[in-house]
Write an enzyme that holds these catalytic residues in place. Structure first.
Site, PDB file in Angstrom:
ATOM      1  CB  CYS A  36      -5.178  -4.330   2.782  1.00  0.00           C
ATOM      2  SG  CYS A  36      -4.518  -3.366   1.414  1.00  0.00           S
ATOM      3  CB  THR A  67       8.072   8.482   9.379  1.00  0.00           C
ATOM      4  OG1 THR A  67       8.240   8.501   7.949  1.00  0.00           O
ATOM      5  CG2 THR A  67       9.101   9.397  10.022  1.00  0.00           C
ATOM      6  CG  ASP A 113       4.712   8.893   5.114  1.00  0.00           C
ATOM      7  OD1 ASP A 113       3.576   8.697   4.645  1.00  0.00           O
ATOM      8  OD2 ASP A 113       5.127  10.015   5.440  1.00  0.00           O
ATOM      9  CG  ASP A 114       0.873   6.910   3.001  1.00  0.00           C
ATOM     10  OD1 ASP A 114       0.317   6.063   3.711  1.00  0.00           O
ATOM     11  OD2 ASP A 114       0.665   8.116   3.089  1.00  0.00           O
ATOM     12  CG  ASP A 116       0.852   3.649  -0.624  1.00  0.00           C
ATOM     13  OD1 ASP A 116       0.092   3.857   0.338  1.00  0.00           O
ATOM     14  OD2 ASP A 116       1.275   2.515  -0.923  1.00  0.00           O
ATOM     15  N   GLY A 143       6.625  -5.853 -16.089  1.00  0.00           N
ATOM     16  CA  GLY A 143       6.118  -6.608 -14.951  1.00  0.00           C
ATOM     17  C   GLY A 143       6.890  -7.894 -14.738  1.00  0.00           C
ATOM     18  CG  ASP A 175      -2.907   5.112   1.520  1.00  0.00           C
ATOM     19  OD1 ASP A 175      -1.979   5.062   2.360  1.00  0.00           O
ATOM     20  OD2 ASP A 175      -2.926   4.404   0.503  1.00  0.00           O
TER      21      ASP A 175
END
Lengths: 344, 93
Positions: A13, A43, A45-46, A86, A134, A222
């Protein structure tokens, strides 16, 4: 032997675009209004949450990044633990996922990719989900992650907007993954400390999510690339409150403090500092090394949970007994002051 | 009042900060460090690290190499630095 870490300067990350840059880009994105969109990008958010029926909403999230460790199988495990986090932060269950793969076929043996995907599939199974497909691109350095679909009851979504004044803030994992991995890259950390950091990144937030739901938690997030302070800032901002955080209470990975003290401070710490500095008040006697650790980009970090004061100690005890021995109260929620974050 | 050279060219982050910090710790008060860095982000991070710790630093860019001049003070990590001593107006920060 394959060493994936040799392919990157910043892995995991730490490789994210800075939150400052992201804010500029997202500001120009058209907003969609839809009553079924329970959690949007507004917001920070995750994940996104979209209501399908009165008792079912889907959670959608994606994460992928360059190698955070040397071993391909472990990289797969960590990338997946990070990608599904998440869903757990929002109180959901993991259903399905798609592999996102960028891999340099001329520079690394295909066996490395086989190991990455095996590590990912094993970790996803542990998380309760299955790989359904994938996509692959030939690219250097390699990158791996998932696009994940989860499920949650629409009335039980845990967001970053509901931290209440008087709540205590609990962190479930020690921080310092970016620092320890940087230390590993320059051969400056013991194998014990490096392995310990890897185990922390492999640890799913699944059980922590189940435990916090027993306490009817409404606000959590998280901790990943924007560091503890970056994600705390987003949560305080979205909840319209201020977080007062106690730096000495924040659990740290083995060797992380000693590494920062020598100047082993990854670039992401400075990018995250740039992001939060206008909204943070740092006390004048704050230890610089602890401050930089609170800004360190985490890969597959723990949950930051806002919980009622009366049950905070019980939640910490349950978390510690439930495979998160470093869980700790690290701050409290106070009425909104000039700053979103105060760090002592 | 001696000069010390730190050659961090070719080093990936955060090595330039580690080398600068080690040289500062070993230097005597009043000494000057000359730090060479060839990556802009490493230069920016090292300068930010020094400024965060109130250590005076100036820098210039020549032929792709950043040369930082760092001054070891009497009381490291406690002294103050004025904005004028950080010429960041070159457009590289």
């Amino acid at each position: 032997m394959i060493d994936l870490l040799s392919t990157v300067e910043y892995g995991g990350c730490s490789s994210k675009l800075s939150a400052t840059d992201l804010k500029i880009v997202l500001k120009n994105m058209r907003r969609v209004k839809d009553d079924r969109l329970l959690v949007s990008i507004d917001t920070g958010d995750d994940a996104g949450v979209y209501k399908l029926t009165d008792d079912l909403a889907i959670i959608q999230t994606t994460d992928f990044f360059p190698p955070i460790c040397s071993d391909p199988y472990e990289f797969g495990q960590i990338a997946v633990a990070n990608a599904v986090s998440d869903v757990f932060a929002m109180g959901g269950k993991v259903l399905t996922a798609l592999n996102l793969v960028m891999f340099p076929k001329d520079k690394l043996p295909l066996a490395a990719l086989t190991s990455i995907l095996r590590g990912g599939a094993d970790k996803l199974e542990e998380a309760g989900g299955i790989i359904v497909g994938g996509h692959t691109i030939d690219d250097y350095p390699p990158k791996y992650g998932l696009a994940v679909t989860g499920a949650v009851h629409p009335d039980k979504v845990i967001t970053n907007t509901a931290a209440s004044v008087g709540d205590m803030l609990i962190l479930t994992k020690p921080i310092g993954t970016g620092v320890v991995v940087a230390g590993q890259r320059i051969d400056n950390v013991s194998q014990g400390s490096y392995k310990n950091a890897l185990e922390n990144m492999k640890l799913l937030n699944k059980n922590a999510s189940a435990i916090m739901q027993k306490y009817e938690i409404r606000a959590a997030t998280d901790i990943t690339g924007f560091g503890l302070l970056g994600h705390a800032y987003q949560m305080a901002l979205a909840s319209k409150v201020t977080f007062r955080m106690h730096s000495k209470q924040v659990p740290l990975l083995d060797s992380a403090y000693e590494l920062v003290k020598t100047g082993c401070i990854p670039g992401a710490c400075f990018r995250n500092q740039e992001y939060v500095k206008a909204a943070c008040m740092f006390s004048s006697d704050l230890d610089y090394n602890r401050k930089m650790l609170m800004l360190d980009a985490q890969t597959s970090g723990g949950l930051l949970i806002s919980v009622r004061n009366e049950v905070a100690d019980d939640l910490v005890s349950d978390l510690r007994a439930g495979n998160y021995p470093s869980s700790q109260i690290i701050g409290q929620v106070i009425p909104r002051t000039r700053d979103q974050i105060e760090v002592e | 009042m001696s000069k010390h050279n730190v050659d961090a060219r070719g080093c990936l982050c955060p090595k330039p900060i580690i080398m600068t910090k080690a040289a500062l710790d070993a230097a005597s008060s009043g000494d000057t460090l000359i730090v060479l860095i060839d990556k802009e982000e490493s230069k920016t991070n090292t300068v930010t690290f020094l400024k965060d710790n109130n250590i005076p630093v100036t820098w210039e860019l020549s032929e792709g190499v950043f040369t930082l001049e760092v001054h070891k003070l009497d009381h490291e990590f406690t002294a103050t630095v004025s904005e004028e001593s950080c010429p960041i107006a070159n457009g590289y920060q």
